[in-house]
Design a protein around this motif. Structure first.
Motif, PDB file in Angstrom:
ATOM      1  N   SER A  74      -1.800   4.030   4.247  1.00  0.00           N
ATOM      2  CA  SER A  74      -2.958   4.888   3.794  1.00  0.00           C
ATOM      3  C   SER A  74      -3.639   5.323   5.614  1.00  0.00           C
ATOM      4  O   SER A  74      -3.020   5.294   6.423  1.00  0.00           O
ATOM      5  N   SER A  96       1.429  10.111   1.241  1.00  0.00           N
ATOM      6  CA  SER A  96       0.721   9.683   0.345  1.00  0.00           C
ATOM      7  C   SER A  96      -0.350   8.437   0.995  1.00  0.00           C
ATOM      8  O   SER A  96      -0.256   8.169   2.234  1.00  0.00           O
ATOM      9  N   GLU A 136      -3.290   5.114  -0.551  1.00  0.00           N
ATOM     10  CA  GLU A 136      -3.762   4.317  -1.421  1.00  0.00           C
ATOM     11  C   GLU A 136      -4.589   3.542  -1.111  1.00  0.00           C
ATOM     12  O   GLU A 136      -4.886   3.124   0.255  1.00  0.00           O
ATOM     13  N   THR A 189      -6.624  -0.235  -1.975  1.00  0.00           N
ATOM     14  CA  THR A 189      -6.698  -1.529  -2.528  1.00  0.00           C
ATOM     15  C   THR A 189      -8.078  -1.891  -2.628  1.00  0.00           C
ATOM     16  O   THR A 189      -8.602  -2.013  -1.743  1.00  0.00           O
ATOM     17  N   LYS A 205      -0.433   6.758  -8.194  1.00  0.00           N
ATOM     18  CA  LYS A 205       0.083   5.133  -8.583  1.00  0.00           C
ATOM     19  C   LYS A 205      -1.231   4.349  -8.848  1.00  0.00           C
ATOM     20  O   LYS A 205      -2.171   4.684  -8.402  1.00  0.00           O
ATOM     21  N   THR A 219       2.095  -1.986 -12.485  1.00  0.00           N
ATOM     22  CA  THR A 219       1.834  -0.769 -11.668  1.00  0.00           C
ATOM     23  C   THR A 219       2.689   0.268 -12.168  1.00  0.00           C
ATOM     24  O   THR A 219       3.794   0.374 -12.972  1.00  0.00           O
ATOM     25  N   THR A 263       3.410   4.714 -12.157  1.00  0.00           N
ATOM     26  CA  THR A 263       3.355   5.865 -11.368  1.00  0.00           C
ATOM     27  C   THR A 263       3.644   7.206 -12.113  1.00  0.00           C
ATOM     28  O   THR A 263       3.981   6.740 -13.353  1.00  0.00           O
ATOM     29  N   LEU A 273      -5.667  -0.967  -7.591  1.00  0.00           N
ATOM     30  CA  LEU A 273      -5.299  -0.083  -6.304  1.00  0.00           C
ATOM     31  C   LEU A 273      -4.945   1.330  -7.017  1.00  0.00           C
ATOM     32  O   LEU A 273      -4.562   1.552  -8.105  1.00  0.00           O
ATOM     33  N   GLY A 305      -3.744   5.133  -5.723  1.00  0.00           N
ATOM     34  CA  GLY A 305      -2.851   6.058  -4.646  1.00  0.00           C
ATOM     35  C   GLY A 305      -2.634   7.374  -5.202  1.00  0.00           C
ATOM     36  O   GLY A 305      -2.599   7.629  -6.480  1.00  0.00           O
TER      37      GLY A 305
END
Length: 392
Positions: free
Chosen positions: A101, A245, A247, A249, A288, A296, A298, A333, A335
């Protein structure tokens, strides 16, 4: 050869930059975010965190906890500029830098001892270089895996340096303790308490099959591996060479669409300014999502239209989010990223007619150049102002 990973985490990044640029904020309770009733806190200074303020918290709640807080809007262009500088420094230490990130990254430091010395010495040099060139502190965690390195960077923040040598993973996990073990939030903690599991030692008494039957397939496997200091592999697929990208958390699981959308907007600006700075364009937008049980998902789409601006990325991200999630389901999370990148500032497929988003891209490029020259521009990028502009 022993594998060695650094996890670099920028200390209270947004707030630290504001304190650096505006010395009058130094040591004060500073919260980055909007002031309206729909706003959330993006981040908070360490002074504000002592009152319980954290990221993704509704601003009203943050101000009730810390009424003396100074609230300022996020300045993503400036934050991206500083992030790029720190990432450049990181890449001078390792050819393999995985940027998670805007404010954290992994460095594969395996085999770099001849260049930078022992891992702790290399980390001290890295920290000193970042401080010298940016005026900011970073925390560095060193470990034989990414999972251990990430926990180590949080062990002695701010301005921390913690090394966990190979063979010491189990002792480190026990020293961190179950309540502070990365990945265990309030919901999982309550489930563990229900089964009278209060320490990592007690958790290790359960087999993987038993944990999976109690906590589900993904979370059970995570708990089995994490309690043994074994990398669960959560960071193995981050940051491919042909993607940009970001993300987030969350400190606490998020269930509200408004908060997730605000972070999508923030991250959309971040990755778009990174793509502009690196003179890259993307063909595909993807998101994501990770849930509390560590499952998880995507989701990607390649729009027919060229991708020009942060607004397009954000709008597409919202659509993808609605396909994979509905309000009320907790999210650990989130993303978003640009994929299938190619070099250049113009699309491979030119439009027959002018695309209105191409003009927004030109505006974003101008803003980026102004920041590079140290010029001040309008700083707000929060969701309320974005929605207001759309209504006008």
């Amino acid at each position: 050869m022993e594998q060695t990973f650094f996890h670099v985490d920028m200390d209270a990044f947004f707030a630290a930059i504001e304190e650096h640029d505006n010395p009058e904020y130094k040591g004060k309770c500073l919260v980055i975010g909007g002031l309206g009733p729909r706003s959330v806190a993006s981040t908070a200074s360490y002074a504000a965190r002592k009152f319980g303020v954290h990221s993704a918290m509704p601003m009203g709640q943050a101000l009730r906890l810390c009424p003396q807080a100074i609230v300022i809007p996020p300045n993503m262009k400036r934050y991206s500029q500083v992030s790029k500088k720190i990432m450049q420094i990181c890449r001078s230490f390792s050819p393999e830098v995985q940027q998670l990130s805007i404010d954290e990254a992994f460095l594969d430091m395996t085999g770099t001892r001849r260049l930078f010395g022992l891992p702790r010495q290399a980390a001290q040099t890295l920290k000193a270089k970042v401080l010298e060139e940016t005026g900011l502190t970073i925390s560095v965690g060193i470990g034989p895996s990414k999972f251990i390195a990430k926990m180590a960077s949080d062990y002695d923040k701010p301005d921390g340096l913690c090394r966990v040598s190979q063979g010491k993973e189990l002792a480190f996990v026990d020293a961190v303790g179950l309540k502070k073990l990365w990945g265990i939030g309030k919901v999982t903690q309550a489930q563990l308490d229900k089964h009278h599991i209060g320490t990592t030692e007690q958790l290790r008494q359960f087999s993987q099959n038993t944990l999976q039957s109690l906590f589900g397939q993904s979370m059970g496997q995570f708990l089995y591996n994490a309690s043994r200091g074994v990398d669960p592999g959560l960071f193995s697929s981050i940051t491919k060479s042909h993607s940009i990208s970001s993300e987030m958390t969350f400190d606490e699981d998020v269930t509200e669409a408004l908060i997730l959308e605000q972070y999508l907007l923030q991250m959309s600006h971040e990755i778009m300014f990174r793509s502009l700075d690196e003179k890259q364009m993307g063909r595909t937008i993807g998101i994501k999502i990770r849930f509390p049980d560590f499952s998880t998902f995507t989701c990607q789409v390649t729009p027919k239209a060229n991708i020009y601006s942060a607004e397009q990325v954000y709008a597409t991200g919202k659509q993808l989010l609605s396909q994979k999630w509905h309000e009320g389901v907790p999210v650990r999370l989130l993303g978003i990223g640009l994929y299938q990148l190619y070099n250049g500032e113009k699309p491979l497929q030119e439009e027959l007619f002018d695309d209105p988003f191409s003009k927004k891209r030109e505006l974003e490029k101008i803003i980026l150049e102004m920041h590079k020259k140290g010029q001040e521009v309008f700083k707000a990028t929060n969701l309320e102002q974005h929605d207001l502009q759309n209504k006008e």
